[in-house]
Design an enzyme around this catalytic site. Structure first.
Site, PDB file in Angstrom:
ATOM      1  CD1 TRP A   1     117.218 101.912  92.437  1.00 15.22           C
ATOM      2  CD2 TRP A   1     119.286 102.567  91.916  1.00 15.22           C
ATOM      3  NE1 TRP A   1     117.275 102.101  91.071  1.00 15.22           N
ATOM      4  CE2 TRP A   1     118.530 102.502  90.724  1.00 15.22           C
ATOM      5  CE3 TRP A   1     120.619 102.959  91.839  1.00 15.22           C
ATOM      6  CZ2 TRP A   1     119.061 102.799  89.473  1.00 15.22           C
ATOM      7  CZ3 TRP A   1     121.158 103.266  90.598  1.00 15.22           C
ATOM      8  CH2 TRP A   1     120.382 103.186  89.433  1.00 15.22           C
TER       9      TRP A   1
ATOM     10  CD1 TRP B   1     119.924 114.094  85.948  1.00 15.79           C
ATOM     11  CD2 TRP B   1     120.932 112.584  87.224  1.00 15.79           C
ATOM     12  NE1 TRP B   1     120.725 114.782  86.833  1.00 15.79           N
ATOM     13  CE2 TRP B   1     121.356 113.879  87.630  1.00 15.79           C
ATOM     14  CE3 TRP B   1     121.434 111.480  87.893  1.00 15.79           C
ATOM     15  CZ2 TRP B   1     122.268 114.072  88.670  1.00 15.79           C
ATOM     16  CZ3 TRP B   1     122.344 111.670  88.936  1.00 15.79           C
ATOM     17  CH2 TRP B   1     122.750 112.952  89.309  1.00 15.79           C
TER      18      TRP B   1
ATOM     19  CG  ASN C   1     127.096 117.595  78.554  1.00 18.11           C
ATOM     20  OD1 ASN C   1     126.016 117.364  79.078  1.00 18.11           O
ATOM     21  ND2 ASN C   1     127.644 116.771  77.678  1.00 18.11           N
TER      22      ASN C   1
ATOM     23  CD1 TRP D   1     121.172 114.869  74.700  1.00 25.16           C
ATOM     24  CD2 TRP D   1     121.301 112.975  73.514  1.00 25.16           C
ATOM     25  NE1 TRP D   1     121.120 113.821  75.587  1.00 25.16           N
ATOM     26  CE2 TRP D   1     121.197 112.649  74.883  1.00 25.16           C
ATOM     27  CE3 TRP D   1     121.385 111.951  72.580  1.00 25.16           C
ATOM     28  CZ2 TRP D   1     121.187 111.321  75.336  1.00 25.16           C
ATOM     29  CZ3 TRP D   1     121.378 110.629  73.030  1.00 25.16           C
ATOM     30  CH2 TRP D   1     121.280 110.326  74.392  1.00 25.16           C
TER      31      TRP D   1
ATOM     32  CD  GLU E   1     126.106 117.094  71.873  1.00 22.66           C
ATOM     33  OE1 GLU E   1     125.334 116.867  72.820  1.00 22.66           O
ATOM     34  OE2 GLU E   1     126.905 116.240  71.437  1.00 22.66           O
TER      35      GLU E   1
ATOM     36  CD1 TRP F   1     117.629 106.031  87.735  1.00 27.61           C
ATOM     37  CD2 TRP F   1     116.788 108.051  87.312  1.00 27.61           C
ATOM     38  NE1 TRP F   1     116.353 105.845  87.259  1.00 27.61           N
ATOM     39  CE2 TRP F   1     115.816 107.077  86.982  1.00 27.61           C
ATOM     40  CE3 TRP F   1     116.475 109.391  87.121  1.00 27.61           C
ATOM     41  CZ2 TRP F   1     114.549 107.401  86.481  1.00 27.61           C
ATOM     42  CZ3 TRP F   1     115.214 109.722  86.625  1.00 27.61           C
ATOM     43  CH2 TRP F   1     114.279 108.737  86.308  1.00 27.61           C
TER      44      TRP F   1
END
Length: 449
Positions: free
Chosen positions: A304, A381, A340, A276, A273, A358
């Site tokens: 959207w 996101w 998370n 990440w 992580e 987003w």
């Protein structure tokens, strides 16, 4: 005697494992340690409200830490290309040093480095806040990775990250005027919405190390249950890394040393992580418009919807009628943090059930998260939206009811944040119908490109 040095701090609010500070002390002579609040230079994204709260307290803690070794934290505000040269002139600095940053603002650093060297001032920048520099982890063709798994595999085979540097024992400080921290008005006043943040967090380097030790000795054994928001199974280190109260090198070696065999797999998963986080910073390095532009250009054609004020306010305040979403949004507002797994659910609900761009949600999280950084926040996101690098497929739509059943089956998390008297069976949108609408919008986009 060596001319004074200038250490320019940014997202590295610590004295241990701070290569820029270490280099200045090793050089010898008096040192000006400066934090510059730059909200105007090109490439700078001004901090959100929750981040400002954290910054205030972290700077206060850092000033105390520096004082214990004879140093002094100098605060200034303004554009780096104007203020840093002014300080160099004021103290007749012979050496300027900083730890590297990797967003668009690095262009300011490059300009400043050239300017200083042309004036005969030595300049050095250092690797401090990423385990691997973005330009060192590339594919066989020399291109940046766009998928996490091979990226992390390449990181793991690139060699063990360096050992952290010890905290300095003593330094000599330069006499230099400083802004007063309180005059920066980083803390909320009217209204004071930060009570929940004060209850939840203690910013600063010492508290960061306490949390790291607690995670490494107690919590990591539960990390295989990290997706369950109702239990203590996550590190809570993200704001510490975001503001550099901890370095990733300190985290890496703490989680690699002296751990029982039974928790090594958990530690390895946690470090992935951290990987990440590195991956998002690599994406930002090569794609500086990450917060405003789709990484996958085909999503520019996505239809959207225009969110209604009522729906957007319901999402922001945790009043959608969807228990897990509401619990997450209320946790965020009260503490400046969200688990998370629940972040993914709340983001998916906004993007795919309400069909909101987003970027609208990313901006809200930027303002309300204490750990919002310019790589991970938009990168995550975009991952949920399907528009980013190595993103979840758009058709992966988190069902909040099923997510709660799987990860919060007893309602421990939901009950903590949403009193039973406020639970409602009337969501603002039908989950099944809105899922079908989202998939239809995705198909429409595919036919446009």
């Amino acid at each position: 005697m060596a001319r004074p040095s200038l250490v320019w701090l940014r997202d590295d609010l610590r004295i241990a494992d701070n290569p820029a500070l270490h280099a200045a002390i090793e050089r010898g002579g008096p040192i000006a340690v400066v934090y510059l609040l730059d909200e105007v230079s090109e490439g700078i994204r001004p901090l959100g409200g929750a981040s400002k709260w954290w910054l205030h307290h972290s700077l206060h803690s850092l000033a105390d830490s520096l004082a214990t070794i004879g140093g002094r934290l100098v605060l200034r505000r303004g554009a780096a290309l104007e203020v840093i040269p002014q300080i160099v002139d004021a103290i007749d600095a012979g050496f300027v040093t900083w730890n590297r940053r990797y967003g668009a603002a690095r262009e300011v650093d490059a300009q400043l480095k050239t300017l200083m060297r042309n004036r005969g001032v030595e300049v050095a920048s250092h690797q401090a806040n990423l385990l691997h520099e973005p330009w060192t982890i590339t594919t066989g063709a020399g291109e940046p990775y766009k998928v996490f798994t091979p990226f992390w595999r390449a990181c793991l085979t690139a060699g063990e990250p360096r050992m952290p540097l010890a905290a300095p024992g003593r330094m000599e400080s330069v006499d230099l005027t400083s802004d007063a921290l309180n005059e920066w008005n980083l803390l909320p006043a009217h209204p004071d919405w930060a009570g929940g943040l004060r209850d939840a967090w203690e910013p600063g380097e010492a508290a960061a190390h306490d949390r790291l030790d607690h995670f490494a000795t107690e919590i990591v054994q539960n990390y295989h249950r990290r997706d369950e928001p109702g239990i203590e199974a996550t590190s809570l280190l993200s704001p510490r890394l975001r503001f550099g109260e901890l370095s990733p090198f300190q985290v890496w070696h703490r989680l690699r040393a002296n751990l029982p065999d039974g928790v090594r797999a958990n530690a390895a998963k946690f470090l992935s992580e951290v990987g990440w986080r590195e991956f998002n910073w690599n994406i930002l390095f090569h794609f500086p418009d990450l917060a405003t532009r789709n990484v996958r250009a085909e999503f520019d054609a996505f239809p959207w919807g225009e969110p209604s004020t009522e729906e957007l306010d319901a999402w922001r305040t945790g009043n959608t009628g969807v228990p897990l979403v509401d619990a997450g949004m209320r946790e965020l507002w009260q503490t400046g943090y969200m688990h998370n797994r629940v972040r993914m659910v709340t983001a998916s609900f906004l993007i795919k059930n309400l069909l909101v761009d987003w970027r609208v949600g990313e901006r809200w999280f930027w303002d309300t998260l204490v750990d919002a950084d310019e790589a991970s926040n938009p990168g995550n996101w975009q991952w949920v939206a399907g528009s980013g690098a190595d993103a979840a497929p758009y058709f992966r739509i988190f069902n909040p009811a099923l997510q709660q059943k799987k990860f919060d089956p007893n309602g421990t998390y939901v009950k903590r944040w949403v009193p039973s008297s406020e639970l409602t069976t009337a969501p603002i949108v039908d989950l099944a119908e809105s899922r079908r609408d989202a998939l239809a919008a995705y198909e429409a986009m595919r036919h446009r490109v």
